[in-house]
Design a protein around this motif. Structure first.
Motif, PDB file in Angstrom:
ATOM      1  N   GLY A   1       0.775  -1.230   0.000  1.00  0.00           N
ATOM      2  CA  GLY A   1       0.000   0.000   0.000  1.00  0.00           C
ATOM      3  C   GLY A   1       0.809   1.283   0.000  1.00  0.00           C
ATOM      4  O   GLY A   1       0.234   2.374  -0.005  1.00  0.00           O
ATOM      5  N   ALA A   2       2.136   1.182   0.008  1.00  0.00           N
ATOM      6  CA  ALA A   2       2.960   2.396  -0.024  1.00  0.00           C
ATOM      7  C   ALA A   2       2.852   3.042  -1.401  1.00  0.00           C
ATOM      8  O   ALA A   2       2.785   2.355  -2.423  1.00  0.00           O
ATOM      9  N   SER A   3       2.840   4.352  -1.412  1.00  0.00           N
ATOM     10  CA  SER A   3       2.845   5.074  -2.688  1.00  0.00           C
ATOM     11  C   SER A   3       4.291   5.278  -3.115  1.00  0.00           C
ATOM     12  O   SER A   3       5.230   5.129  -2.326  1.00  0.00           O
ATOM     13  N   ILE A   4       4.470   5.620  -4.378  1.00  0.00           N
ATOM     14  CA  ILE A   4       5.813   5.906  -4.873  1.00  0.00           C
ATOM     15  C   ILE A   4       6.426   7.048  -4.071  1.00  0.00           C
ATOM     16  O   ILE A   4       7.590   6.982  -3.682  1.00  0.00           O
ATOM     17  N   ALA A   5       5.643   8.071  -3.785  1.00  0.00           N
ATOM     18  CA  ALA A   5       6.144   9.212  -3.009  1.00  0.00           C
ATOM     19  C   ALA A   5       6.602   8.777  -1.618  1.00  0.00           C
ATOM     20  O   ALA A   5       7.633   9.262  -1.121  1.00  0.00           O
ATOM     21  N   GLU A   6       5.875   7.868  -0.980  1.00  0.00           N
ATOM     22  CA  GLU A   6       6.261   7.382   0.343  1.00  0.00           C
ATOM     23  C   GLU A   6       7.569   6.597   0.275  1.00  0.00           C
ATOM     24  O   GLU A   6       8.430   6.733   1.158  1.00  0.00           O
ATOM     25  N   ILE A   7       7.723   5.781  -0.756  1.00  0.00           N
ATOM     26  CA  ILE A   7       8.953   4.996  -0.910  1.00  0.00           C
ATOM     27  C   ILE A   7      10.145   5.921  -1.089  1.00  0.00           C
ATOM     28  O   ILE A   7      11.184   5.756  -0.444  1.00  0.00           O
ATOM     29  N   VAL A   8       9.992   6.925  -1.942  1.00  0.00           N
ATOM     30  CA  VAL A   8      11.083   7.875  -2.192  1.00  0.00           C
ATOM     31  C   VAL A   8      11.387   8.680  -0.923  1.00  0.00           C
ATOM     32  O   VAL A   8      12.556   8.967  -0.628  1.00  0.00           O
ATOM     33  N   ALA A   9      10.373   9.011  -0.151  1.00  0.00           N
ATOM     34  CA  ALA A   9      10.598   9.733   1.104  1.00  0.00           C
ATOM     35  C   ALA A   9      11.352   8.867   2.114  1.00  0.00           C
ATOM     36  O   ALA A   9      12.235   9.353   2.831  1.00  0.00           O
ATOM     37  N   ASP A  10      11.017   7.577   2.175  1.00  0.00           N
ATOM     38  CA  ASP A  10      11.668   6.665   3.111  1.00  0.00           C
ATOM     39  C   ASP A  10      13.072   6.268   2.662  1.00  0.00           C
ATOM     40  O   ASP A  10      13.916   5.915   3.486  1.00  0.00           O
ATOM     41  N   PHE A  11      13.307   6.280   1.364  1.00  0.00           N
ATOM     42  CA  PHE A  11      14.595   5.897   0.786  1.00  0.00           C
ATOM     43  C   PHE A  11      15.045   7.027  -0.139  1.00  0.00           C
ATOM     44  O   PHE A  11      14.893   6.937  -1.361  1.00  0.00           O
ATOM     45  N   PRO A  12      15.603   8.089   0.415  1.00  0.00           N
ATOM     46  CA  PRO A  12      15.908   9.283  -0.374  1.00  0.00           C
ATOM     47  C   PRO A  12      16.934   9.064  -1.483  1.00  0.00           C
ATOM     48  O   PRO A  12      17.045   9.893  -2.376  1.00  0.00           O
ATOM     49  N   TYR A  13      17.646   7.954  -1.452  1.00  0.00           N
ATOM     50  CA  TYR A  13      18.590   7.654  -2.521  1.00  0.00           C
ATOM     51  C   TYR A  13      17.903   6.984  -3.709  1.00  0.00           C
ATOM     52  O   TYR A  13      18.542   6.694  -4.720  1.00  0.00           O
ATOM     53  N   LEU A  14      16.593   6.734  -3.607  1.00  0.00           N
ATOM     54  CA  LEU A  14      15.803   6.246  -4.732  1.00  0.00           C
ATOM     55  C   LEU A  14      15.033   7.409  -5.343  1.00  0.00           C
ATOM     56  O   LEU A  14      14.653   8.344  -4.654  1.00  0.00           O
ATOM     57  N   SER A  15      14.785   7.309  -6.629  1.00  0.00           N
ATOM     58  CA  SER A  15      13.968   8.310  -7.311  1.00  0.00           C
ATOM     59  C   SER A  15      12.669   7.642  -7.770  1.00  0.00           C
ATOM     60  O   SER A  15      12.552   6.411  -7.759  1.00  0.00           O
ATOM     61  N   GLU A  16      11.723   8.461  -8.171  1.00  0.00           N
ATOM     62  CA  GLU A  16      10.482   7.905  -8.719  1.00  0.00           C
ATOM     63  C   GLU A  16      10.793   7.044  -9.936  1.00  0.00           C
ATOM     64  O   GLU A  16      10.167   5.996 -10.137  1.00  0.00           O
ATOM     65  N   ALA A  17      11.775   7.458 -10.733  1.00  0.00           N
ATOM     66  CA  ALA A  17      12.161   6.676 -11.913  1.00  0.00           C
ATOM     67  C   ALA A  17      12.711   5.310 -11.516  1.00  0.00           C
ATOM     68  O   ALA A  17      12.503   4.323 -12.239  1.00  0.00           O
ATOM     69  N   ASP A  18      13.406   5.218 -10.382  1.00  0.00           N
ATOM     70  CA  ASP A  18      13.901   3.927  -9.896  1.00  0.00           C
ATOM     71  C   ASP A  18      12.742   2.995  -9.559  1.00  0.00           C
ATOM     72  O   ASP A  18      12.765   1.802  -9.890  1.00  0.00           O
ATOM     73  N   VAL A  19      11.731   3.527  -8.891  1.00  0.00           N
ATOM     74  CA  VAL A  19      10.561   2.724  -8.533  1.00  0.00           C
ATOM     75  C   VAL A  19       9.831   2.262  -9.795  1.00  0.00           C
ATOM     76  O   VAL A  19       9.452   1.097  -9.915  1.00  0.00           O
TER      77      VAL A  19
END
Length: 77
Positions: free
Chosen positions: A39-57
């Motif tokens: 249920g995590a959103s892409i924005a939540e994942i990027v916020a939790d893992f700042p070394y990831l980008s939306e493009a990575d997800v």
């Protein structure tokens, strides 16, 4: 080694046991998929893992989609 068609995804036997990861990290494609499935959103994942980008997800999703695409073979009856 990065994968043809998936420059943001790499496989290295010395990193995470050779499982596909986001290039330059130890974040497995499976980890990203599990977060999205939970249920995590892409924005939540990027916020939790700042070394990831939306493009990575998005790349992890694309890689997963490509690896699950296979022909369906039915046995003759």
């Amino acid at each position: 080694m990065t994968l043809a068609g998936f420059p943001r995804i790499s496989i290295d036997p010395g990193v995470c046991g050779g499982r596909p990861v986001v290039t330059g990290t130890r974040v497995r494609v499976t980890d990203v998929l599990e977060m999205l499935a939970g249920g995590a959103s892409i924005a939540e994942i990027v916020a939790d893992f700042p070394y990831l980008s939306e493009a990575d997800v998005q790349a992890a999703l694309g890689y997963a989609a490509a690896t699950t695409d296979h022909p369906v073979v039915l046995a003759a009856e």
